[in-house]
Write a protein that holds these residues in place. Sequence first.
Motif, mmCIF file in Angstrom:
data_model
loop_
_atom_site.group_PDB
_atom_site.id
_atom_site.type_symbol
_atom_site.label_atom_id
_atom_site.label_comp_id
_atom_site.label_asym_id
_atom_site.label_seq_id
_atom_site.Cartn_x
_atom_site.Cartn_y
_atom_site.Cartn_z
ATOM 1 N N THR A 307 31.320 28.668 38.352
ATOM 2 C CA THR A 307 30.846 29.713 37.446
ATOM 3 C C THR A 307 29.346 29.934 37.585
ATOM 4 N N VAL A 325 32.113 32.959 39.540
ATOM 5 C CA VAL A 325 32.729 33.873 38.577
ATOM 6 C C VAL A 325 32.077 33.657 37.218
ATOM 7 N N ASP A 329 36.235 33.021 31.937
ATOM 8 C CA ASP A 329 37.001 34.198 32.365
ATOM 9 C C ASP A 329 38.145 33.754 33.278
ATOM 10 N N GLU A 331 40.828 35.323 34.142
ATOM 11 C CA GLU A 331 41.277 36.366 35.072
ATOM 12 C C GLU A 331 40.403 36.400 36.317
ATOM 13 N N ALA A 332 39.081 36.312 36.144
ATOM 14 C CA ALA A 332 38.172 36.300 37.292
ATOM 15 C C ALA A 332 38.361 35.031 38.118
ATOM 16 N N ALA A 335 41.473 35.513 40.187
ATOM 17 C CA ALA A 335 41.231 36.469 41.265
ATOM 18 C C ALA A 335 40.471 35.822 42.419
#
Length: 375
Positions: A307, A325, A329, A331-332, A335
Amino acid sequence: MKCALIGPTYPFRGGIAHYTTLLCHHLRRGHQVEFISFRRQYPDWLFPGRTDREPSRPLLAEECQRMLDPLQPWTWVQAARRIESFAPDLLLLQWWVPFWAPVWWSILWLVRRQARPRVLFISHNVLPHEASRVDRFLARRVLGQGDAIVVHSRRDRDDLLRLLPGADVRVTAHPTYEVFAQAASSPTEARRTLGLDDETRVILFFGFVRAYKGLHYLIEALPRVLVHLDAHLLVAGEFWDDPAPYRERIRFLGLDGRVTLVDRYVPNEEVGAYFAAADLVALPYLDATQSGVVQIAFGFGVPVVTTTVGGLVETVQDGATGFLVPPGDSEALAAAILRYFQEDLGPIFRTNIRAQRDRFSWERLVMLIEELAGV
């Protein structure tokens, strides 16, 4: 140069002990080092884990004088006398928690009555995550005694300069822990040892577990990953938080069989198996200044997804040696993990990590210490 080095080492466990031991090893290649360590680090009631003792064989060990006890001030006097008799050019201390402030301040006061060696601090964490006024006072009183302070992130430098305006603070990269990779088994053997399938993608979360490490966000990201590819999350480290909520969330998300929790401190001789088995190391931290786990991963050539907090943005090159990221998060995070595997970025990232070995070398740190010591 004659250097007196104070800090933890074997049989005490953890990243600061590993760091200080390796620093001593590399300093001794070109200098005379008097290494002073502890008989006891913390009273049992203060340490949040099960024990601060290393259960493994002495993979990382250097000859030292084990004499300091934080609850026995006469050992502080003994250490100061030992340093005085050694007559060092440089006194090098590790700083990571204000708990040690009375010991460091006393030793510095005693030594400086008789001699004036250069005093250098290596600060691993300027202040605790939830620092009090007392923490700030102690850090200011002790770190202010240093002629210079070395840190491993710009965030730590900025924190120190707010605490001590005008201090001589130098930033250099945290060296890599390649020592664990030297005796590591092959990925196939490591996975067989850990009971993991040879074909699945293995994502490793390594180190003790506390809320700020963000493991729950990684668990939440895993179902999004599993929609597209076969993966397994391996969590290896002692839980300093209650593990029950993590286990309950794993069951609720239907991740039984997809997550392995190894709730214990991993001994030195077993570290290699976990990183050799990993395709990717995940550090979903909500807060951090730096991370020794990143440097263990890089020692194995394993890319990371982490992060944009603290010094992690300085250590990991986004899109080259790993991915960065936003914290918190899921979702990030999912991904980034998917992109890493779907675009088969492992070979490229591993090559990039190998190309940066000099940037993270212990020799670079020793050269900075020599410069600050006037050698």
